[in-house]
Design a protein around this motif. Sequence first.
Motif, PDB file in Angstrom:
ATOM      1  N   GLU A 265       0.839  -1.190   0.000  1.00 54.05           N
ATOM      2  CA  GLU A 265       0.000   0.000   0.000  1.00 54.05           C
ATOM      3  C   GLU A 265       0.879   1.247   0.000  1.00 54.05           C
TER       4      GLU A 265
ATOM      5  N   SER B  99      -0.301   9.913   0.786  1.00 58.36           N
ATOM      6  CA  SER B  99      -1.399  10.284  -0.111  1.00 58.36           C
ATOM      7  C   SER B  99      -0.842  10.616  -1.491  1.00 58.36           C
ATOM      8  N   LYS B 100      -1.668  10.439  -2.491  1.00 52.16           N
ATOM      9  CA  LYS B 100      -1.220  10.741  -3.854  1.00 52.16           C
ATOM     10  C   LYS B 100      -0.928  12.219  -4.012  1.00 52.16           C
TER      11      LYS B 100
ATOM     12  N   SER C  92      -1.886  11.240 -11.504  1.00 54.07           N
ATOM     13  CA  SER C  92      -2.964  10.276 -11.650  1.00 54.07           C
ATOM     14  C   SER C  92      -2.929   9.617 -13.037  1.00 54.07           C
TER      15      SER C  92
ATOM     16  N   SER D 191      -1.762   5.281 -14.594  1.00 54.77           N
ATOM     17  CA  SER D 191      -2.375   4.356 -15.547  1.00 54.77           C
ATOM     18  C   SER D 191      -1.352   3.904 -16.579  1.00 54.77           C
TER      19      SER D 191
ATOM     20  N   VAL E 204      -1.149   0.169 -10.266  1.00 53.27           N
ATOM     21  CA  VAL E 204      -1.624   0.882  -9.085  1.00 53.27           C
ATOM     22  C   VAL E 204      -3.140   0.983  -9.152  1.00 53.27           C
ATOM     23  N   ASN E 205      -3.789   0.431  -8.136  1.00 52.04           N
ATOM     24  CA  ASN E 205      -5.244   0.539  -8.012  1.00 52.04           C
ATOM     25  C   ASN E 205      -5.560   1.132  -6.655  1.00 52.04           C
ATOM     26  N   GLY E 206      -6.092   2.341  -6.645  1.00 52.47           N
ATOM     27  CA  GLY E 206      -6.293   3.004  -5.364  1.00 52.47           C
ATOM     28  C   GLY E 206      -4.941   3.227  -4.720  1.00 52.47           C
ATOM     29  N   THR E 207      -4.788   2.678  -3.519  1.00 50.88           N
ATOM     30  CA  THR E 207      -3.487   2.843  -2.873  1.00 50.88           C
ATOM     31  C   THR E 207      -2.639   1.582  -3.005  1.00 50.88           C
ATOM     32  N   HIS E 208      -3.186   0.585  -3.696  1.00 51.46           N
ATOM     33  CA  HIS E 208      -2.462  -0.685  -3.791  1.00 51.46           C
ATOM     34  C   HIS E 208      -1.523  -0.706  -4.992  1.00 51.46           C
TER      35      HIS E 208
END
Lengths: 251, 251
Positions: B175, B179-180, B195, B199, B208-212
């Motif tokens: 994780e 924060s981003k 952001s 992708s 990266v998905n969310g914080t994972h």
Amino acid sequence: MPKTLSPDILKTLPLFSGLTEQEKDILLKAGHIRHFMKGEHLFLHGDPIRYFYIICNGTVQLFRENPGGREKTTDVRIKGQTISKTEIFDAVRVHQVNAIAADDVVVMEFPMVWLKESAKKHSAFALNLLSAISRNAREAEIEAEHQATMSSAQLVACFIQRVCILHDFNPCGFELPYSKTLIASRLGMELETFSRTLSKLKEHGITVNGTHVAIHDLGGIDRYVCANCSVAEDCQTHQVIGEKATTRRNV
Amino acid sequence: MPKTLSPDILKTLPLFSGLTEQEKDILLKAGHIRHFMKGEHLFLHGDPIRYFYIICNGTVQLFRENPGGREKTTDVRIKGQTISKTEIFDAVRVHQVNAIAADDVVVMEFPMVWLKESAKKHSAFALNLLSAISRNAREAEIEAEHQATMSSAQLVACFIQRVCILHDFNPCGFELPYSKTLIASRLGMELETFSRTLSKLKEHGITVNGTHVAIHDLGGIDRYVCANCSVAEDCQTHQVIGEKATTRRNV
DNA sequence: CGACACTTTGAAGACGATCAACGCCGGTGG
DNA sequence: CCACCGGCGTTGATCGTCTTCAAAGTGTCG
């Protein structure tokens, strides 16, 4: 400052302050004068680290080839500055950059262990080193911040002003001490961008024709170097050139 | 590493290596434990420098408001790292950045003069400091080089990999510890750009998905951090992501 | 004079910042 | 319990800046 720093003048460098004349003499005896012709390398990226250098005369370009195969000049060092101290204390075994004489260069060369031993032996010397390296570290942090946040116009303006101060030039008119290609590489921009940027700076009080630079109006150059640049205290460069004074917060 | 560093564990930091247990005890007695709630500031840009800090727990954001009114995060420090040493030895009188607790934070706080006096008194301590500050300086130089030469994809990839190593996470899945918004600010890019970049990284083995986060294939993350990043030795990040392997030379 | 290094200028394209809108989530308060 | 809000993050469209490729200008030195 005299043309070339003699061993006697080296003793006046901040690095040796707080030591007795006798201590300085002993320390400096470990060093050897060495000459490099323009284009010769002092060392290359990957070479084992052997020496600490103090530049007595000339200009040394430090650069690295990054994975893409391009070169980035990480620093340009002049008379009175040193080379290799962070690499030596960071305990990496080989040089992390190439060092090449951009001029004819004269250095005083000290064995690597001399630097560590001297720091161990003389606490004053160690504190001088801590001070110098801390300054380098802060300048590098500011450099990174600049690269991340400033436009090329701001970068160039800031660089020119720092050159002017560092070399103790008259802001009203001086010659660029380095080639434009070298400066562009130092600033991490393309030569074309640098060239175009110089024209734009005329609107902001910095005129460059060929190698001749003039910094106008603005009541003293000192006010123009970024407060964070650590060369001078107060600064307006960033606002003056192109900032729209957004109030947006990043965090 | 334990949850929160106790004074006993502090003694094992590289900063104190080479000192006797007794010397360490005396040195550490000068420090006081102090807590900061999330959002509290340790100090602000312009405050007089009073303390040297060792972080026992939590995350501290260092940032500066530049003339345009925007914020740039200069560093994010975690447990075991220190705050203020370069400012102290660079002999500036006031802090050059803001320091804010991004978490609940525990630090050990030492008077500024303690740091200088300890360096003067113990040559081993001085050498440890020289080593730590030199490392900081080199990392900052590399940071500047990265900012000047790398695309946002390269910056993000490099950062994620360093986070993974620094926090000793499992590359296959972890994780994000920040924060981003904070990461984007740290990398000197806009949140939107960050952001979108995440992708794009999927095509290059970083999901990266969310914080994972998951870092795939590539046989061990170490090979992916830039050689110059000083975290690991060998690296291919720069080539892997988007380099066209130009042969053009800048100088 | 010609070779060469260095610099300038032009035109096209890639990239990141900016502005704007929306989705998601946790907390607060009616 | 639901409505509202604020903080955070995503996505889309547009715009300006910097790089890239190409060509030509300037200077020095043999």
